[in-house]
Design a protein around this motif. Structure first.
Motif, mmCIF file in Angstrom:
data_model
loop_
_atom_site.group_PDB
_atom_site.id
_atom_site.type_symbol
_atom_site.label_atom_id
_atom_site.label_comp_id
_atom_site.label_asym_id
_atom_site.label_seq_id
_atom_site.Cartn_x
_atom_site.Cartn_y
_atom_site.Cartn_z
ATOM 1 N N GLU A 83 -2.908 -7.007 -3.108
ATOM 2 C CA GLU A 83 -2.798 -5.569 -3.377
ATOM 3 C C GLU A 83 -4.161 -4.778 -2.569
ATOM 4 O O GLU A 83 -3.823 -3.849 -2.005
ATOM 5 C CB GLU A 83 -2.971 -5.407 -4.686
ATOM 6 C CG GLU A 83 -1.838 -5.698 -5.707
ATOM 7 C CD GLU A 83 -2.075 -5.395 -6.859
ATOM 8 O OE1 GLU A 83 -2.932 -4.399 -7.391
ATOM 9 O OE2 GLU A 83 -0.877 -5.543 -7.717
ATOM 10 N N HIS A 84 -5.338 -5.754 -2.239
ATOM 11 C CA HIS A 84 -6.112 -5.094 -1.233
ATOM 12 C C HIS A 84 -5.539 -5.045 -0.067
ATOM 13 O O HIS A 84 -5.806 -3.997 0.556
ATOM 14 C CB HIS A 84 -7.376 -6.168 -1.403
ATOM 15 C CG HIS A 84 -8.329 -6.217 -2.325
ATOM 16 N ND1 HIS A 84 -9.476 -7.000 -2.442
ATOM 17 C CD2 HIS A 84 -8.415 -5.266 -3.315
ATOM 18 C CE1 HIS A 84 -10.148 -6.757 -3.614
ATOM 19 N NE2 HIS A 84 -9.368 -5.773 -4.153
ATOM 20 N N GLY A 85 -4.893 -5.934 0.534
ATOM 21 C CA GLY A 85 -4.090 -6.088 1.469
ATOM 22 C C GLY A 85 -3.217 -4.672 1.675
ATOM 23 O O GLY A 85 -3.159 -4.033 2.939
ATOM 24 N N VAL A 86 -2.418 -4.579 0.692
ATOM 25 C CA VAL A 86 -1.662 -3.348 0.779
ATOM 26 C C VAL A 86 -2.477 -2.259 0.545
ATOM 27 O O VAL A 86 -1.973 -1.189 1.421
ATOM 28 C CB VAL A 86 -0.497 -3.330 -0.566
ATOM 29 C CG1 VAL A 86 0.136 -2.125 -0.481
ATOM 30 C CG2 VAL A 86 0.122 -4.724 -0.555
ATOM 31 N N MET A 87 -3.335 -1.993 -0.004
ATOM 32 C CA MET A 87 -4.445 -0.620 0.092
ATOM 33 C C MET A 87 -4.762 -0.482 1.806
ATOM 34 O O MET A 87 -4.859 0.671 2.079
ATOM 35 C CB MET A 87 -5.627 -1.024 -0.766
ATOM 36 C CG MET A 87 -5.190 -0.705 -2.277
ATOM 37 S SD MET A 87 -6.403 -1.422 -3.322
ATOM 38 C CE MET A 87 -7.637 -0.219 -3.167
ATOM 39 N N LEU A 88 -5.207 -1.716 2.111
ATOM 40 C CA LEU A 88 -5.618 -1.441 3.836
ATOM 41 C C LEU A 88 -4.500 -1.067 4.493
ATOM 42 O O LEU A 88 -4.748 -0.201 5.244
ATOM 43 C CB LEU A 88 -6.004 -2.930 4.258
ATOM 44 C CG LEU A 88 -6.457 -3.057 5.559
ATOM 45 C CD1 LEU A 88 -7.603 -2.055 5.959
ATOM 46 C CD2 LEU A 88 -6.605 -4.549 6.126
ATOM 47 N N LEU A 89 -3.443 -1.538 4.296
ATOM 48 C CA LEU A 89 -2.140 -1.077 5.113
ATOM 49 C C LEU A 89 -1.815 0.495 4.939
ATOM 50 O O LEU A 89 -1.709 1.139 5.799
ATOM 51 C CB LEU A 89 -0.942 -1.854 4.546
ATOM 52 C CG LEU A 89 0.459 -2.007 5.081
ATOM 53 C CD1 LEU A 89 1.136 -3.041 5.280
ATOM 54 C CD2 LEU A 89 1.151 -0.913 4.132
ATOM 55 N N LEU A 90 -2.016 0.744 3.381
ATOM 56 C CA LEU A 90 -1.381 2.118 2.936
ATOM 57 C C LEU A 90 -2.509 3.084 3.730
ATOM 58 O O LEU A 90 -2.288 4.114 3.943
ATOM 59 C CB LEU A 90 -1.380 2.389 1.730
ATOM 60 C CG LEU A 90 -0.018 1.610 0.994
ATOM 61 C CD1 LEU A 90 -0.149 1.540 -0.476
ATOM 62 C CD2 LEU A 90 1.353 2.356 1.739
ATOM 63 N N GLY A 91 -3.894 2.685 3.390
ATOM 64 C CA GLY A 91 -4.842 3.439 3.941
ATOM 65 C C GLY A 91 -5.345 3.841 5.102
ATOM 66 O O GLY A 91 -5.912 4.692 5.401
ATOM 67 N N SER A 92 -4.933 2.710 6.025
ATOM 68 C CA SER A 92 -5.564 2.791 7.346
ATOM 69 C C SER A 92 -4.611 2.285 8.529
ATOM 70 O O SER A 92 -5.044 2.238 9.778
ATOM 71 C CB SER A 92 -6.930 2.066 7.326
ATOM 72 O OG SER A 92 -6.558 0.675 7.451
ATOM 73 N N MET A 115 -2.013 2.384 -5.202
ATOM 74 C CA MET A 115 -0.976 2.071 -4.108
ATOM 75 C C MET A 115 -0.195 3.478 -4.306
ATOM 76 O O MET A 115 0.432 4.029 -3.335
ATOM 77 C CB MET A 115 -0.373 0.835 -4.467
ATOM 78 C CG MET A 115 -1.024 -0.360 -4.001
ATOM 79 S SD MET A 115 -0.312 -1.851 -4.604
ATOM 80 C CE MET A 115 1.479 -1.838 -3.817
ATOM 81 N N LEU A 116 -0.113 3.780 -5.529
ATOM 82 C CA LEU A 116 0.901 5.017 -5.778
ATOM 83 C C LEU A 116 0.157 6.244 -5.068
ATOM 84 O O LEU A 116 0.783 7.132 -4.426
ATOM 85 C CB LEU A 116 0.886 5.213 -7.256
ATOM 86 C CG LEU A 116 1.785 6.348 -7.814
ATOM 87 C CD1 LEU A 116 3.177 6.439 -7.208
ATOM 88 C CD2 LEU A 116 1.403 6.845 -9.235
ATOM 89 N N LEU A 117 -1.199 6.191 -5.488
ATOM 90 C CA LEU A 117 -1.931 7.278 -4.639
ATOM 91 C C LEU A 117 -1.659 7.232 -3.310
ATOM 92 O O LEU A 117 -1.579 8.362 -2.704
ATOM 93 C CB LEU A 117 -3.251 7.167 -5.007
ATOM 94 C CG LEU A 117 -4.353 8.129 -4.955
ATOM 95 C CD1 LEU A 117 -5.606 8.149 -5.874
ATOM 96 C CD2 LEU A 117 -5.211 7.645 -3.443
ATOM 97 N N LEU A 118 -1.913 6.188 -2.743
ATOM 98 C CA LEU A 118 -2.002 5.860 -1.225
ATOM 99 C C LEU A 118 -0.657 6.275 -0.753
ATOM 100 O O LEU A 118 -0.466 6.854 0.625
ATOM 101 C CB LEU A 118 -2.548 4.770 -0.783
ATOM 102 C CG LEU A 118 -3.978 4.574 -0.948
ATOM 103 C CD1 LEU A 118 -4.129 3.252 -0.706
ATOM 104 C CD2 LEU A 118 -4.910 5.248 -0.093
ATOM 105 N N GLY A 119 0.543 5.812 -1.278
ATOM 106 C CA GLY A 119 1.840 5.531 -0.885
ATOM 107 C C GLY A 119 2.604 6.938 -1.008
ATOM 108 O O GLY A 119 3.474 7.308 -0.206
#
Lengths: 239, 239
Positions: A144-153, B148-152
């Motif tokens: 999920e850290h990886g997904v956050m990186l993906l979504l965030g940046s 993820m919900l927030l970012l996505g």
DNA sequence: CGCCGCATTGACGTTCGTCAAGTCTAGTGG
DNA sequence: CCACTAGACTTGACGAACGTCAATGCGGCG
């Protein structure tokens, strides 16, 4: 009844290396075989569990393909992951004793049901299982850290490239081709996962196809230039 | 030596309800008190651990404030969370025995060091601790679903509103005001966490201030209309 | 064969990022 | 005590990336 025994024995399961700790003793194996209470089949489109449902078990995907998704009160939803054979679903339910997301089968599927109290009980006796459970949860956190990186940046192309590389890598670990895959999810579900609209997903696929990086035939994807995808995920790594 | 004992005893710690399971027996309390090997002070700006470092312990924040962040090879980074008193840091390291993110103190801080092998050992004896550890990891997974919900699927205003509400709610659980808070992180760090640029964070703060929802004095935030923030997070919930 | 859901593509608009200038504050040293 | 500086923050102008809306294409299934 031999069939019954085989049916729920992790020790004979061909997915053992994916779900279970390795290097168990005979005795430990016997204990761990008691983990799986039974199996359950889920038809495409059906929920394995839904938000609000009482939590009781973790599920190991045996066959098929799932998505998990959270939903807001105002109806928006966010796909939080896609799960394939050997992966564990349901960890979200532990904290509040109720599930906080939906798990939906994207194709006809079968799961092994592992009652969580039994997991905790056996974990107390088999240190390797205990550590394995911790690792599975930690792995999910890191994913999920990886997904956050993906979504965030990342931008759309980078996201989709990362997504394809991740999928194909997991499929490869299960013995499938590393250059060809069939998407089990719609463009909309991909978009929800990656934080973009389905049209953007579609356009980005087309762009990759135009550039000769992949070939797209509906949900059938051929990866023609994996290096180009990797460069997209990691732009301008000098040297 | 009484002082020493007090110094690392969870049973007397005022953060006990946040870190530890409740309802333990005398005997279990004694075991759980062995969890914390020692404490460590970290100066503002210093790392508690860094990516690649060997994993050995989980850390409970005693005082101070941390951020965790992952970094890509090409230098982009993503803040994955902010941790305050009573929260646990280091779960990312379990899966590969090495940390996969950095934990940085945003102000002078102190943490309790809980060697992970000791956690596993005591967990095998104290069922309540075992379950507590599982809950902590599950809570982190669920929290990340929310991010993820927030970012996505949220826009800048919704993200910042959700962020403020989350912060103030956690601070309130620690006895602080529910209408006033001091940000321990820069606009850039907020932006990294929320997937937006620092300028957008700043502009959105100013917009909220113009609308009378909050008052912003640098890092000092007064929440004047919490309902408005809630409406922003959940737009158009009819009825 | 025709319907339906999914996917593609185009035209246009909005949001947010980028770049740049300027302000404020806390900390430092004369 | 005050001037100076560096880092953090604010604000404006502009543009790019992506979302929105709409039309159309395609394939599978009854």
């Amino acid at each position: 009844m031999i069939k019954d025994t085989i049916k729920v024995a992790c020790s004979n399961c061909n997915l053992r290396e994916l779900c279970m700790p390795v290097g168990l003793s005979e005795e430990e194996l016997v204990r761990v075989d008691e983990l799986v209470a039974s199996r359950r089949r889920i038809k495409r489109g059906q929920a394995l569990f839904q938000t609000g449902e009482k939590f009781s078990s973790l599920y190991a995907v045996r066959t098929g393909f799932f998505k998990t998704a959270v939903t807001t009160e105002d109806g928006r939803d966010q796909v939080t992951g896609f799960q394939m054979a050997g992966e564990i679903i349901g960890l979200d339910g532990i904290v509040n004793d109720h599930h906080t997301c939906d798990a939906i089968a994207l194709e006809d599927a079968e799961v092994c049901i592992m009652p969580f109290d039994r997991i905790e009980e056996i974990s107390r006796e088999v240190g390797a299982l205990q550590h394995h459970v911790h690792k599975i949860m930690s792995r999910e956190i890191v994913r999920e850290h990886g997904v956050m990186l993906l979504l965030g940046s990342m931008r759309a192309e980078e996201r989709l490239a990362a997504f394809l590389l991740n999928l194909v890598q997991r499929l490869q670990a299960r013995g499938f081709s590393r250059s060809e895959l069939i998407l089990r999810m719609t463009r909309e579900e991909i978009g929800s996962y990656l934080g973009m609209k389905l049209e953007t997903v579609s356009r980005t696929f087309s762009k990759f196809a135009d550039e000769g990086i992949i070939e797209v035939k509906q949900r059938h994807i051929f990866i023609q230039d994996a290096e180009a995808l990797k460069r997209l995920v990691n732009p301008q790594v000098c040297h």
